[in-house]
Design a protein around this motif. Sequence first.
Motif, PDB file in Angstrom:
ATOM      1  N   ALA A  60      -1.818 -13.256   2.100  1.00 17.63           N
ATOM      2  CA  ALA A  60      -1.020 -13.522   1.636  1.00 17.63           C
ATOM      3  C   ALA A  60      -0.657 -12.682   1.809  1.00 17.63           C
ATOM      4  N   LYS A  61       1.044 -12.754   2.530  1.00 19.36           N
ATOM      5  CA  LYS A  61       1.629 -11.611   3.245  1.00 19.36           C
ATOM      6  C   LYS A  61       2.076 -10.970   2.513  1.00 19.36           C
ATOM      7  N   LYS A  62       2.350 -11.355   1.125  1.00 20.96           N
ATOM      8  CA  LYS A  62       2.956  -9.948   0.103  1.00 20.96           C
ATOM      9  C   LYS A  62       1.577  -9.055  -0.148  1.00 20.96           C
ATOM     10  N   ASN A  63       0.613  -9.265  -0.283  1.00 19.20           N
ATOM     11  CA  ASN A  63      -0.207  -8.303  -0.045  1.00 19.20           C
ATOM     12  C   ASN A  63      -1.256  -7.982   1.071  1.00 19.20           C
ATOM     13  N   ARG A 123      -4.602  -4.395   3.998  1.00 22.20           N
ATOM     14  CA  ARG A 123      -5.206  -3.054   4.633  1.00 22.20           C
ATOM     15  C   ARG A 123      -6.126  -1.936   4.402  1.00 22.20           C
ATOM     16  N   ARG A 124      -5.494  -1.761   2.812  1.00 23.05           N
ATOM     17  CA  ARG A 124      -6.914  -1.370   2.381  1.00 23.05           C
ATOM     18  C   ARG A 124      -7.731  -0.717   1.414  1.00 23.05           C
ATOM     19  N   ALA A 148     -10.681   0.583   3.497  1.00 24.84           N
ATOM     20  CA  ALA A 148     -11.788   1.597   2.341  1.00 24.84           C
ATOM     21  C   ALA A 148     -13.619   0.840   2.683  1.00 24.84           C
ATOM     22  N   CYS A 149     -13.325  -0.286   3.443  1.00 21.02           N
ATOM     23  CA  CYS A 149     -15.279  -0.454   3.396  1.00 21.02           C
ATOM     24  C   CYS A 149     -14.636   0.001   4.805  1.00 21.02           C
TER      25      CYS A 149
END
Length: 176
Positions: free
Chosen positions: A97-100, A105-106, A110-111
């Motif tokens: 989702a664009k809002k996310n 990215r985070r 992390a992965c």
Amino acid sequence: MHDWVKHHRAALQFAEAASREQGIDAIDAFQRAFFRNAFGDHFLQDSHAAGHMGFNRSASSIAATAAYHKVWNKRGRRLENRKGERWTTYGDGFLRAKKNTEGKRRVVEACENSAYAVISAFVFGTRDTSHELAAWRQLPLPIDARPMASLLEGELAIRKNSPRPRCLASIRFFHL
């Protein structure tokens, strides 16, 4: 998050041991380490999902857990890491989702850091503790939490004057 740490540490130990193997044995041992880390990364990813934060699942019903999960994943949470960086993340079903965008990215970063630590332990034969500390500093911590009862009332369309469902009265929450 604790489950990720447990599997990640085991994967690092396996990767170190794999670095001492030769030929196909080294490859097999590294694959076991990498697969163990990948399994653990599921828990790392969950630690970035809003619906997986701040709820005592073992002390709640399946219905309460599902409602909490759904509401917070959609609503999102404001997070902060140990480096003082802040962002909003959403949950399952909202990765693209664009809002996310920042949340995605985070979790990808992390992965990547998790996988890098295992690869590095295999290639160099030792753990990179400075890199592991950097990954730990990136782990998200919730910094906001509206009272869950009001969210559930909206989600379950409960009216103020109507009797509350029995399961709602037994829900126990804690906020980090």
